[in-house]
Design an enzyme around this catalytic site. Structure first.
Site, PDB file in Angstrom:
ATOM      1  N   THR A   5     -42.733  -0.877 -60.122  1.00 44.25           N
ATOM      2  CA  THR A   5     -42.721  -1.369 -61.497  1.00 44.25           C
ATOM      3  C   THR A   5     -42.618  -2.885 -61.505  1.00 44.25           C
ATOM      4  O   THR A   5     -41.856  -3.461 -60.731  1.00 44.25           O
ATOM      5  CB  THR A   5     -41.464  -0.799 -62.200  1.00 44.25           C
ATOM      6  OG1 THR A   5     -41.548   0.597 -62.182  1.00 44.25           O
ATOM      7  CG2 THR A   5     -41.340  -1.314 -63.621  1.00 44.25           C
ATOM      8  N   VAL A  40     -42.145  10.389 -68.502  1.00 51.49           N
ATOM      9  CA  VAL A  40     -41.933   9.001 -68.895  1.00 51.49           C
ATOM     10  C   VAL A  40     -40.669   8.508 -68.201  1.00 51.49           C
ATOM     11  O   VAL A  40     -39.645   9.202 -68.192  1.00 51.49           O
ATOM     12  CB  VAL A  40     -41.784   8.865 -70.431  1.00 51.49           C
ATOM     13  CG1 VAL A  40     -41.434   7.432 -70.815  1.00 51.49           C
ATOM     14  CG2 VAL A  40     -43.070   9.302 -71.131  1.00 51.49           C
ATOM     15  N   GLY A  41     -40.741   7.329 -67.623  1.00 50.37           N
ATOM     16  CA  GLY A  41     -39.588   6.763 -66.938  1.00 50.37           C
ATOM     17  C   GLY A  41     -38.811   5.810 -67.824  1.00 50.37           C
ATOM     18  O   GLY A  41     -38.915   5.829 -69.052  1.00 50.37           O
ATOM     19  N   ASP A  42     -38.039   4.974 -67.165  1.00 48.98           N
ATOM     20  CA  ASP A  42     -37.189   4.029 -67.905  1.00 48.98           C
ATOM     21  C   ASP A  42     -37.947   2.862 -68.497  1.00 48.98           C
ATOM     22  O   ASP A  42     -37.506   2.255 -69.492  1.00 48.98           O
ATOM     23  CB  ASP A  42     -36.134   3.446 -66.950  1.00 48.98           C
ATOM     24  CG  ASP A  42     -36.804   2.694 -65.791  1.00 48.98           C
ATOM     25  OD1 ASP A  42     -37.551   3.339 -65.026  1.00 48.98           O
ATOM     26  OD2 ASP A  42     -36.622   1.466 -65.691  1.00 48.98           O
ATOM     27  N   THR A  82     -36.044  -2.150 -62.367  1.00 47.72           N
ATOM     28  CA  THR A  82     -37.003  -1.413 -61.543  1.00 47.72           C
ATOM     29  C   THR A  82     -36.218  -0.392 -60.725  1.00 47.72           C
ATOM     30  O   THR A  82     -35.034  -0.579 -60.471  1.00 47.72           O
ATOM     31  CB  THR A  82     -37.782  -2.365 -60.607  1.00 47.72           C
ATOM     32  OG1 THR A  82     -38.431  -1.593 -59.578  1.00 47.72           O
ATOM     33  CG2 THR A  82     -36.879  -3.381 -59.930  1.00 47.72           C
ATOM     34  N   GLY A  83     -36.903   0.687 -60.349  1.00 49.32           N
ATOM     35  CA  GLY A  83     -36.228   1.689 -59.527  1.00 49.32           C
ATOM     36  C   GLY A  83     -36.430   3.088 -60.076  1.00 49.32           C
ATOM     37  O   GLY A  83     -37.392   3.365 -60.796  1.00 49.32           O
ATOM     38  N   GLY A 118     -36.410   5.744 -62.372  1.00 50.63           N
ATOM     39  CA  GLY A 118     -36.288   5.759 -63.826  1.00 50.63           C
ATOM     40  C   GLY A 118     -35.304   6.780 -64.340  1.00 50.63           C
ATOM     41  O   GLY A 118     -34.541   6.516 -65.279  1.00 50.63           O
TER      42      GLY A 118
HETATM   43  N1  GLY Z   1     -38.903   2.542 -62.885  1.00 49.30           N
HETATM   44  C1  GLY Z   1     -40.172   3.089 -63.137  1.00 49.30           C
HETATM   45  C2  GLY Z   1     -40.207   4.520 -63.320  1.00 49.30           C
HETATM   46  O1  GLY Z   1     -39.304   5.228 -62.890  1.00 49.30           O
HETATM   47  O2  GLY Z   1     -41.154   4.990 -63.911  1.00 49.30           O
END
Ligand code: GLY
Length: 311
Positions: free
Chosen positions: A180, A209-211, A231-232, A234
Site C-alpha cells: 500500500t 476491503v482493507g483499511d 500500511t500493513g 488491513g
Molecule cells: N493495508 C492494505 C490492505 O490491507 O488492504
C-alpha cells in the site's frame, strides 16, 4: 509554516532484492509532491500528486501494480482526507481507473457522499469524466509473476493466521503483502492532508476491503491533531483504528515518533504480532515513522532541507 511531505511505498517483507526499485519510486513520488508544495500548491494537491506517481509505477501494489484477487481481478481502494474541515473521500473495490486516489478526491469534493464501492465507484468516476481503462492495463509488475493462474492456490489463499494478519499463498509460497502506498503533507498555510492507495492483499477474496479507504484506519488528517498514513495488515489495522489512534496520541502531547512507536506497540499487543507501519506529521510539522516489517521505504522533505529516505 515550513511545508513538509512524507511518502511511503508500503511495509512488507521479503523484498530485499526490490528495495532499490521501491526507493526510486518513493523518491520520485516525494519530489512530485514537494514540487507541488514549492509552487504554492495545497497539501491535498501534494499528497494526490505523490500517490499518483506510485499508482503509475508497476512496482507498487496500487493502481498499475495492483495485486490480483482470488478471481485474478484488480480491486483497488483509496482515500484522501484534509485536516481543515475534516473533508474525506474514498473508493473501495474500484476496478477500471488508473488513479483511484484522484477518484477518491472527486468523491470528497464533488459528491455529497464519502465512500463509493465497486460498480458504483466506477459509475461515479465515469460521471466525473474520469477515463476508464481495461483492467489488464492495471495488471503489471509483481502481480504478473506472483499470481500465475497455474500456481494459484486460492481455496486456502486468504486465511487469517493466528496473528490475525492475512497471508496470501501465491506460487506455492507464503507472501506477506502490504505494498500500500501513502503520503502525508503540511503546506505553508498549515493544512494537513493524507492520501492512501492500494490494490489490497494478494489473493484476497473478491469484495474484500482493507483499511486503506476507511477513515481513521488507513489514514487520517486533522489540523488540530496531525496526519497519518498507514500500511500493513488491513484486518488488524482496522481493529485499533490505527491512524486515528496515532493522531490522538499526538493530540495528547506525544511527539510523532513517540506516537508512531506507541501505536505500533498497541497493534502488536491487541491484534497479535500483526504487521504494519505508519508515517506521521504533527501540526508543528514534525515527523515520525515506525514499522515492524523488514522494510518500509519512506522519504521526507521539509523546509529547505535535503530529502531523507529510509527503508
Ligand atoms: N493495508 C492494505 C490492505 O490491507 O488492504
Amino acid at each position: 509554516m515550513e511545508p513538509v511531505i512524507v511518502v511511503h511505498g508500503g511495509a512488507g517483507n521479503d523484498f530485499d532484492e526490490r528495495v532499490a526499485e521501491f526507493r526510486a519510486g518513493v523518491e520520485q513520488a516525494t519530489h512530485a509532491g514537494w514540487d507541488v508544495l514549492l509552487r504554492g500548491g495545497s497539501a491535498l494537491d501534494a499528497v494526490e500528486a505523490a500517490v499518483r506517481v506510485m499508482e503509475d509505477d508497476p512496482n507498487f501494489d496500487a493502481g498499475h501494480g495492483s495485486f490480483l484477487n482470488a478471481n485474478n481481478e484488480v480491486e483497488m481502494d483509496a482515500m484522501v482526507m484534509e485536516g481543515a474541515r475534516l473533508g474525506y473521500g474514498a473508493v473501495a473495490g474500484i476496478q477500471r481507473v488508473s488513479n483511484p486516489v484522484s477518484t477518491a478526491r472527486l468523491v470528497m469534493e464533488r459528491s455529497r457522499h464519502s465512500i463509493f464501492v465497486g460498480a458504483g465507484a466506477e459509475q461515479f468516476a465515469r460521471s466525473m469524466g474520469v477515463p476508464v481503462c481495461p483492467m489488464e492495463e492495471l495488471v503489471a509488475g509483481s502481480s504478473i509473476h506472483l499470481l500465475r493462474p497455474e500456481d494459484r492456490i486460492f481455496d486456502s489463499a486468504c486465511s487469517s493466521d493466528s496473528a490475525g494478519s492475512n497471508t496470501a499463498t501465491v506460487g506455492g509460497q507464503a507472501s506477506q503483502t502490504g505494498d500500500t502506498v501513502g503520503a502525508i503533507a503540511m503546506d505553508a498555510s498549515g493544512l494537513l492532508a493524507v492520501a492512501v492507495s492500494t490494490g489490497g492483499t494478494a489473493g484476497k477474496m473478491p469484495g474484500r476491503v482493507g483499511d486503506s479507504p476507511i477513515i481513521g484506519c488507513g489514514g487520517y488528517a486533522d489540523n488540530e491533531l496531525g496526519a497519518a498514513a498507514a500500511t500493513g495488515s488491513g484486518e488488524a489495522l482496522m481493529k485499533v483504528m490505527f491512524s486515528k489512534t496515532a493522531c490522538d496520541l499526538m493530540g495528547s502531547g506525544m511527539s510523532p515518533q513517540q506516537a508512531a512507536e506507541q501505536v505500533l506497540r498497541l497493534l502488536e499487543r491487541r491484534t497479535g504480532p500483526s504487521q504494519g507501519g505508519i508515517v506521521l506529521i504533527n501540526p508543528a510539522g514534525e515527523v515520525g515513522s515506525a514499522f515492524n516489517t523488514s522494510h518500509m521505504v519512506h522519504a521526507c522533505i521539509s523546509g529547505g532541507k535535503e530529502m531523507w529516505i529510509r527503508d
